[in-house]
Write an enzyme that holds these catalytic residues in place. Structure first.
Site, PDB file in Angstrom:
ATOM      1  N   CYS A 113     -21.791 -63.069 -47.744  1.00  0.00           N
ATOM      2  CA  CYS A 113     -21.818 -64.359 -47.080  1.00  0.00           C
ATOM      3  C   CYS A 113     -21.431 -64.110 -45.627  1.00  0.00           C
ATOM      4  O   CYS A 113     -20.500 -63.346 -45.346  1.00  0.00           O
ATOM      5  CB  CYS A 113     -20.831 -65.322 -47.741  1.00  0.00           C
ATOM      6  SG  CYS A 113     -20.842 -66.972 -47.023  1.00  0.00           S
ATOM      7  N   LEU A 171     -27.130 -74.824 -41.885  1.00  0.00           N
ATOM      8  CA  LEU A 171     -27.886 -74.427 -40.705  1.00  0.00           C
ATOM      9  C   LEU A 171     -27.591 -75.502 -39.675  1.00  0.00           C
ATOM     10  O   LEU A 171     -27.866 -76.678 -39.915  1.00  0.00           O
ATOM     11  CB  LEU A 171     -29.373 -74.334 -41.056  1.00  0.00           C
ATOM     12  CG  LEU A 171     -30.345 -73.882 -39.969  1.00  0.00           C
ATOM     13  CD1 LEU A 171     -31.516 -73.133 -40.604  1.00  0.00           C
ATOM     14  CD2 LEU A 171     -30.864 -75.082 -39.178  1.00  0.00           C
ATOM     15  N   HIS A 223     -18.813 -61.824 -43.760  1.00  0.00           N
ATOM     16  CA  HIS A 223     -17.362 -61.986 -43.909  1.00  0.00           C
ATOM     17  C   HIS A 223     -16.921 -61.895 -45.371  1.00  0.00           C
ATOM     18  O   HIS A 223     -15.824 -62.333 -45.709  1.00  0.00           O
ATOM     19  CB  HIS A 223     -16.871 -63.273 -43.240  1.00  0.00           C
ATOM     20  CG  HIS A 223     -17.609 -64.519 -43.600  1.00  0.00           C
ATOM     21  ND1 HIS A 223     -18.068 -65.406 -42.660  1.00  0.00           N
ATOM     22  CD2 HIS A 223     -17.961 -65.042 -44.791  1.00  0.00           C
ATOM     23  CE1 HIS A 223     -18.682 -66.424 -43.250  1.00  0.00           C
ATOM     24  NE2 HIS A 223     -18.603 -66.224 -44.553  1.00  0.00           N
ATOM     25  N   ASN A 224     -17.760 -61.324 -46.236  1.00  0.00           N
ATOM     26  CA  ASN A 224     -17.382 -61.005 -47.621  1.00  0.00           C
ATOM     27  C   ASN A 224     -17.951 -59.631 -47.942  1.00  0.00           C
ATOM     28  O   ASN A 224     -19.086 -59.520 -48.421  1.00  0.00           O
ATOM     29  CB  ASN A 224     -17.968 -62.032 -48.610  1.00  0.00           C
ATOM     30  CG  ASN A 224     -17.162 -63.307 -48.718  1.00  0.00           C
ATOM     31  OD1 ASN A 224     -16.155 -63.468 -48.049  1.00  0.00           O
ATOM     32  ND2 ASN A 224     -17.594 -64.202 -49.570  1.00  0.00           N
ATOM     33  N   PRO A 243     -17.492 -70.433 -37.800  1.00  0.00           N
ATOM     34  CA  PRO A 243     -17.964 -71.803 -37.982  1.00  0.00           C
ATOM     35  C   PRO A 243     -16.816 -72.749 -38.289  1.00  0.00           C
ATOM     36  O   PRO A 243     -15.887 -72.402 -39.026  1.00  0.00           O
ATOM     37  CB  PRO A 243     -18.914 -71.684 -39.181  1.00  0.00           C
ATOM     38  CG  PRO A 243     -18.409 -70.505 -39.945  1.00  0.00           C
ATOM     39  CD  PRO A 243     -17.838 -69.559 -38.929  1.00  0.00           C
ATOM     40  N   HIS A 251     -12.628 -66.162 -40.467  1.00  0.00           N
ATOM     41  CA  HIS A 251     -14.061 -66.390 -40.722  1.00  0.00           C
ATOM     42  C   HIS A 251     -14.434 -67.865 -40.655  1.00  0.00           C
ATOM     43  O   HIS A 251     -15.615 -68.205 -40.792  1.00  0.00           O
ATOM     44  CB  HIS A 251     -14.454 -65.827 -42.083  1.00  0.00           C
ATOM     45  CG  HIS A 251     -14.274 -66.763 -43.246  1.00  0.00           C
ATOM     46  ND1 HIS A 251     -13.068 -67.367 -43.551  1.00  0.00           N
ATOM     47  CD2 HIS A 251     -15.150 -67.201 -44.181  1.00  0.00           C
ATOM     48  CE1 HIS A 251     -13.221 -68.128 -44.624  1.00  0.00           C
ATOM     49  NE2 HIS A 251     -14.473 -68.046 -45.021  1.00  0.00           N
ATOM     50  N   LYS A 308     -27.900 -79.339 -44.579  1.00  0.00           N
ATOM     51  CA  LYS A 308     -27.063 -78.885 -45.688  1.00  0.00           C
ATOM     52  C   LYS A 308     -27.763 -79.148 -47.008  1.00  0.00           C
ATOM     53  O   LYS A 308     -28.653 -79.980 -47.097  1.00  0.00           O
ATOM     54  CB  LYS A 308     -25.705 -79.610 -45.681  1.00  0.00           C
ATOM     55  CG  LYS A 308     -24.812 -79.235 -44.523  1.00  0.00           C
ATOM     56  CD  LYS A 308     -23.458 -79.879 -44.620  1.00  0.00           C
ATOM     57  CE  LYS A 308     -22.684 -79.404 -45.844  1.00  0.00           C
ATOM     58  NZ  LYS A 308     -22.340 -77.978 -45.771  1.00  0.00           N
TER      59      LYS A 308
END
Length: 473
Positions: A97, A205, A323-324, A372, A396, A472
């Site tokens: 992710c 997005l 970030h995973n 984000p 993150h 979303k």
């Protein structure tokens, strides 16, 4: 009950006790420390400190909150040469992710007459939600293998991007060592129909505008300027990654008995990095990471078409980072350079200026760290700094304070809609429940999280971006 004590600016320490082999270190202000009822994140920081072969400390980023095994926002490194282990819980279910940020050549002001059409086009072009459906139709087995091996590089080769994209992807768009043979039939089946899709939950997005520049030199090197329109994509490896994590947790629960490993929480199931089980997980994890990179590349292709069709020109990839993930990296530990397995679960690598793994055009300024915010709040671009802590890692995101169920109870969907409308944020495709689950009130203050990263010398702040429109599931 875990006790934390101050240990410097925006830094707290959990002293080793019981089975802990190293201390716990939490980067946070007092207000960012986990305190929600039932949030066991600090206990998880202490539990991770018990993993065989762990070095230096069990770290937690400012956005830390309760996760599976590891806290989300957890960072830990183990030394394979000294019995160090790999734990799927230290990567998470949504392997790779991550976030990518693209910049346009137009400003928000210039784009204003076209934003409604742009959001309609993006909404129509972005497959999302819980089930199947993607930019690519259901991938045949041979093609899915190519995706698992080649990641973004394969999709660019297929025409879903430009070669220059790969220079600005972590690992050049593909993690080495992937083996589709280490991925179960069930995982392959789940991934086959979701290639190039957003998913649900906190994935999005988002069209954004640069609201503030903090470091003009670095922003200029990255191609960011005030008011420029950007696109941020946040998604991962969908059902394929989730299944890989589930499969290998089961394998490692059994393997621990053979290796004489005991952990304080079965969700920390692990095996030595150098063991057959450890190597097989790393190969499957790399395959899922490549799926995640291909996923974001395909969504980029669809978004670029939407921007062009809306009369807003093209999009340039600024950076793409996971970030995973767990990776073998060389870091100085106890004064000696050692190869360690760095687990980052809800944490972003933040390599400093001059790191050879960074692309030439931005190597002098450091690796972009894309943070984000929650839906309707700001997002940030940071960069890694010399001497960065926690194996050069940073936050993150904002970090949840309310579970999704609690958010639905506390944030009436109509109130969320009004809040977004008042902020001028156009929303496409979000379900009523999805909006409530991702309400800004369910998250920590991203401004405070980012400033804590700066004060703790995890990363420097470059730019703040504000949402214009969001797609979303």
């Amino acid at each position: 009950m875990v006790t934390v004590v101050p240990d410097g600016e925006c830094r707290w320490r959990i002293e080793p006790a019981g089975s802990m082999l190293v201390p716990g270190v939490v980067f946070a202000t007092e207000g960012l420390l986990p305190d929600a009822p039932g949030d066991q994140a600090l206990q998880q920081v202490a539990n991770v400190a018990s993993l065989p072969g762990i070095v230096e400390a069990s770290y937690a980023m400012p956005d830390v909150h309760w996760g599976y095994g590891f806290p989300i926002g957890g960072v830990a490194a183990t030394d394979p040469a000294r019995g160090g282990v790999i734990s799927p819980g230290g990567v998470g279910f949504d392997i790779s992710c991550g976030v990518r940020l693209l910049a346009s050549a137009v400003t928000r002001a210039d784009a204003a007459p076209h934003l409604g059409r742009l959001m309609d086009l993006l909404g129509a072009a972005t497959p999302r939600g819980m089930g199947r459906g993607g930019v690519l139709p259901a991938a045949q087995p041979a093609e899915l293998d190519e995706i698992l091996l080649g990641g973004s590089a394969y999709t660019v080769e297929r025409g879903f991007g430009v070669p220059g994209d790969l220079a600005f992807c972590e690992d050049g768009g593909a993690v080495a060592g992937a083996d589709p043979g280490a991925v179960s039939a069930r995982a392959l089946d789940r991934g086959r129909g979701q290639v190039g899709s957003l998913g649900s939950g906190n994935h999005f997005l988002e069209v954004q505008a640069v609201d503030r520049i903090y470091d003009e030199r670095v922003a200029d090197a990255l191609g960011l300027r005030p008011d420029v329109l950007c696109l941020m994509i946040h998604c991962g490896s969908r059902g394929l990654g989730h299944q890989i994590c589930s499969d290998h947790v089961r394998v490692m629960l059994s393997a621990m008995r053979r290796y004489g490993i005991q952990v304080p929480d079965p969700q920390l199931a692990c095996a030595p990095v150098t063991s057959p089980e450890g190597r097989r997980y790393l190969a499957a994890m790399a395959a899922a990471a490549n799926y995640g990179r291909a996923n974001r590349q395909l969504l980029t292709h669809a978004a670029r078409r939407s921007f062009r069709d809306a009369g807003l020109g093209d999009l340039r990839l600024l950076y793409d980072v996971s970030h995973n993930l767990a990776k073998l990296e060389t870091h100085v530990v106890d004064g000696v350079a050692r190869e360690v397995c760095v687990h980052r679960k809800g944490a972003t690598r933040a390599f400093p200026p001059g790191n050879p793994d960074l692309p030439d055009p931005i190597r002098a300024v450091g690796q972009p760290v894309l943070v984000p915010g929650s839906m309707g709040t700001a997002s940030y671009v940071l960069v890694g700094v010399p001497g960065g802590q926690a194996f050069h890692s940073a936050c993150h995101g904002a970090g949840r304070t309310l579970s999704r169920h609690a958010a639905v109870r506390h944030a009436p969907v109509e109130a969320v809609r009004r809040e977004l409308a008042a902020a001028g944020v156009l929303v496409r495709g979000a379900s009523a429940r999805g909006l409530a689950e991702e309400a800004p009130e369910a998250y920590k203050d991203v401004d405070e999280v980012v400033d804590t990263c700066r004060r703790a010398r995890l990363a420097d702040v470059v730019a703040r971006l504000v949402p214009v429109g969001v797609v979303k599931g």
